[in-house]
Design a protein around this motif. Structure first.
Motif, PDB file in Angstrom:
ATOM      1  N   LYS A 189       1.097   5.928   2.073  1.00 59.09           N
ATOM      2  CA  LYS A 189       1.806   5.558   1.739  1.00 59.09           C
ATOM      3  C   LYS A 189       1.918   3.828   1.565  1.00 59.09           C
ATOM      4  N   GLN A 190       0.911   2.573   2.297  1.00 58.15           N
ATOM      5  CA  GLN A 190       0.866   1.766   1.615  1.00 58.15           C
ATOM      6  C   GLN A 190       1.286   1.421   0.453  1.00 58.15           C
ATOM      7  N   LEU A 191      -0.220   1.941  -0.346  1.00 57.50           N
ATOM      8  CA  LEU A 191       0.145   1.540  -1.914  1.00 57.50           C
ATOM      9  C   LEU A 191       1.322   1.925  -2.703  1.00 57.50           C
ATOM     10  N   LEU A 192       1.978   2.843  -2.342  1.00 59.56           N
ATOM     11  CA  LEU A 192       3.145   3.574  -2.807  1.00 59.56           C
ATOM     12  C   LEU A 192       4.212   2.151  -2.620  1.00 59.56           C
ATOM     13  N   SER A 193       5.097   2.579  -1.725  1.00 58.93           N
ATOM     14  CA  SER A 193       5.310   1.615  -0.712  1.00 58.93           C
ATOM     15  C   SER A 193       5.059  -0.453  -1.625  1.00 58.93           C
ATOM     16  N   LEU A 194       4.201  -0.150  -2.325  1.00 59.45           N
ATOM     17  CA  LEU A 194       3.501  -1.290  -2.841  1.00 59.45           C
ATOM     18  C   LEU A 194       4.122  -0.905  -4.679  1.00 59.45           C
ATOM     19  N   LEU A 195       4.020   0.041  -4.365  1.00 59.00           N
ATOM     20  CA  LEU A 195       4.339   0.232  -6.211  1.00 59.00           C
ATOM     21  C   LEU A 195       5.151   0.349  -6.593  1.00 59.00           C
ATOM     22  N   ALA A 196       6.728   0.910  -5.221  1.00 60.19           N
ATOM     23  CA  ALA A 196       8.000   0.851  -5.688  1.00 60.19           C
ATOM     24  C   ALA A 196       8.467  -0.687  -5.581  1.00 60.19           C
ATOM     25  N   GLY A 200      -4.581 -13.391  -0.454  1.00 61.17           N
ATOM     26  CA  GLY A 200      -5.128 -12.787  -1.288  1.00 61.17           C
ATOM     27  C   GLY A 200      -4.641 -10.906  -0.907  1.00 61.17           C
ATOM     28  N   PHE A 201      -4.238  -9.688  -0.813  1.00 56.95           N
ATOM     29  CA  PHE A 201      -3.970  -8.414  -1.345  1.00 56.95           C
ATOM     30  C   PHE A 201      -5.293  -7.904  -0.831  1.00 56.95           C
ATOM     31  N   GLN A 202      -5.424  -6.382  -0.514  1.00 55.91           N
ATOM     32  CA  GLN A 202      -6.619  -5.778  -0.278  1.00 55.91           C
ATOM     33  C   GLN A 202      -6.946  -4.464  -0.748  1.00 55.91           C
ATOM     34  N   ALA A 203      -7.116  -3.963  -1.325  1.00 54.27           N
ATOM     35  CA  ALA A 203      -7.119  -2.396  -1.728  1.00 54.27           C
ATOM     36  C   ALA A 203      -6.394  -1.296  -1.115  1.00 54.27           C
ATOM     37  N   LYS A 204      -6.108  -1.823  -0.067  1.00 47.73           N
ATOM     38  CA  LYS A 204      -4.621  -0.983   0.526  1.00 47.73           C
ATOM     39  C   LYS A 204      -3.691  -1.289   0.998  1.00 47.73           C
ATOM     40  N   GLY A 205      -3.394  -2.761  -0.191  1.00 47.24           N
ATOM     41  CA  GLY A 205      -2.180  -3.023   0.325  1.00 47.24           C
ATOM     42  C   GLY A 205      -2.421  -3.744   1.330  1.00 47.24           C
ATOM     43  N   GLU A 206      -3.738  -4.162   1.801  1.00 49.52           N
ATOM     44  CA  GLU A 206      -3.457  -4.950   3.204  1.00 49.52           C
ATOM     45  C   GLU A 206      -2.907  -6.527   3.161  1.00 49.52           C
ATOM     46  N   ILE A 207      -2.428  -7.616   3.618  1.00 49.31           N
ATOM     47  CA  ILE A 207      -1.762  -8.759   3.524  1.00 49.31           C
ATOM     48  C   ILE A 207      -3.070  -9.647   3.767  1.00 49.31           C
ATOM     49  N   VAL A 208      -3.640 -10.653   4.035  1.00 50.38           N
ATOM     50  CA  VAL A 208      -5.041 -11.499   3.968  1.00 50.38           C
ATOM     51  C   VAL A 208      -4.668 -12.593   4.082  1.00 50.38           C
ATOM     52  N   ILE A 209      -4.750 -13.029   6.018  1.00 51.28           N
ATOM     53  CA  ILE A 209      -3.737 -14.706   5.468  1.00 51.28           C
ATOM     54  C   ILE A 209      -5.429 -15.201   6.539  1.00 51.28           C
ATOM     55  N   GLU A 210      -5.560 -16.665   6.189  1.00 53.38           N
ATOM     56  CA  GLU A 210      -6.506 -17.285   6.116  1.00 53.38           C
ATOM     57  C   GLU A 210      -5.710 -18.696   7.269  1.00 53.38           C
ATOM     58  N   THR A 212      10.732 -11.908  -7.174  1.00 51.26           N
ATOM     59  CA  THR A 212       9.316 -12.009  -6.257  1.00 51.26           C
ATOM     60  C   THR A 212       9.727 -11.027  -5.432  1.00 51.26           C
ATOM     61  N   LEU A 213       8.481 -10.785  -5.090  1.00 46.47           N
ATOM     62  CA  LEU A 213       7.579  -9.846  -3.815  1.00 46.47           C
ATOM     63  C   LEU A 213       7.203 -10.653  -2.520  1.00 46.47           C
ATOM     64  N   ARG A 214       8.226  -9.677  -1.241  1.00 44.04           N
ATOM     65  CA  ARG A 214       7.498 -10.983  -0.390  1.00 44.04           C
ATOM     66  C   ARG A 214       7.339  -9.601   0.512  1.00 44.04           C
ATOM     67  N   TRP A 215       6.271  -9.590   0.879  1.00 45.10           N
ATOM     68  CA  TRP A 215       4.860  -8.208   1.984  1.00 45.10           C
ATOM     69  C   TRP A 215       6.061  -7.788   2.478  1.00 45.10           C
ATOM     70  N   PRO A 216       5.519  -6.325   2.828  1.00 50.82           N
ATOM     71  CA  PRO A 216       5.029  -5.353   2.116  1.00 50.82           C
ATOM     72  C   PRO A 216       5.755  -5.487   0.150  1.00 50.82           C
ATOM     73  N   ASN A 217       7.038  -4.917   0.346  1.00 54.19           N
ATOM     74  CA  ASN A 217       7.537  -4.942  -0.904  1.00 54.19           C
ATOM     75  C   ASN A 217       9.369  -4.929  -0.976  1.00 54.19           C
ATOM     76  N   ASP A 218       9.592  -6.498   0.167  1.00 54.49           N
ATOM     77  CA  ASP A 218      11.038  -6.579  -0.050  1.00 54.49           C
ATOM     78  C   ASP A 218      10.813  -7.653  -1.611  1.00 54.49           C
TER      79      ASP A 218
END
Ligand code: BTN
Length: 263
Positions: A86-93, A230-240, A110-116
């Protein structure tokens, strides 16, 4: 003139094999996601089915928010797709909406995570994905502001929402926009099936308005802030965070972007 939705014109502009077959048009419904979910539960919806409604009385957004769908102004539709992630499909959309609108209207988004989908600091479209079939299929619900003027938005959205008409300075043909989005969703979906997640994630990063930005992310129990690295393989957001620790998140709501978004 503001064009009415016209299923025949949309169908003529579709070059898809699955998405939009069938294309179900409703004059009014509570929520296109809910309607498609019911069709699916009763075995009456095949993959690719699209439900489009001229208005919704109880449009649903992410985090249980209300999605306003006034007659004649926007696009509110839902698509059933086979997918296990679901997560990747939501990025795809999100990627497909940005690509489709860029290609027909030359509008930078632009896209605001995950998909706005955003234009500058204002939201243009929202996407709500719901898993069905025990995780083997997803209903992708898309709400897009097309011909609203500022006065058409709910006061709570003042200075936060925009429409294609406001961006372009002219009325936009909703039928053409819908067909372009459905065509692009199928193209992106097929690419994803054939090439896997790498290409999709590259496209996502290309349009992400958050990479290298400082954000505040609201989680179920707290708010975290930091730099998006960055963003990871399943669409996760990475925050430092400021102490240099990196965490990845799968759920949450970006509530503030502290730097200027890339356009
Ligand atoms: C969000 O930004 O919170 C997601 C909004 C999703 C709205 C769309 S409109 C079509 C479909 N039907 C619904 O009830 N919701 C989605």
């Amino acid at each position: 003139m503001n064009e009415p939705l016209d299923v025949e014109r949309i169908a003529e502009a579709l070059f898809t094999r699955r998405v939009g077959h069938p294309l179900i048009y409703l004059d009014s419904v509570d929520s296109t996601n809910r309607y498609l979910l019911d069709l699916h539960k009763t075995g009456k919806a095949q993959a690719g089915t699209v439900v489009l409604s001229e208005s919704q009385t109880q449009g649903v957004g992410r985090q249980s928010r209300v999605w306003y769908s006034q007659r004649g102004l926007g696009l509110s539709f839902s698509i059933l797709l086979e997918a296990e992630d679901k997560q990747l499909l939501s990025l795809l959309a999100g990627v497909a909406v940005v690509l489709a609108i860029r290609s027909i209207l030359k509008v930078p988004l632009t896209l605001r995570w995950p998909n706005d989908v955003y234009s500058g600091s204002r939201k243009l479209a929202g996407i709500l994905c719901q898993t069905v079939s025990k995780g083997r299929a997803v209903i992708v619900g898309i709400g897009l502001n097309v011909n609203q003027s500022d006065a058409d938005f709910d006061p709570s959205l003042k200075n936060r929402a925009t429409s294609l008409r406001l961006i372009r300075g002219e009325v936009v043909d909703r039928n053409a926009v819908l067909a372009a989005i459905l065509n692009e969703i199928e193209a992106q979906y097929e690419d994803f099936q054939n090439s896997g997640r790498e290409t999709l994630l590259m496209q996502y990063v290309r349009f992400s308005g958050l990479l290298d930005q400082t954000v505040r992310l609201r989680l179920a129990d707290r708010v975290v802030s930091g730099h998006v690295v960055g963003f990871q393989a399943k669409g996760e957001i990475v925050i430092e965070s400021s102490d240099g620790r990196r965490e990845k998140y799968t759920e949450g709501e970006i509530i503030e972007v502290l730097n200027v978004a890339r356009g």
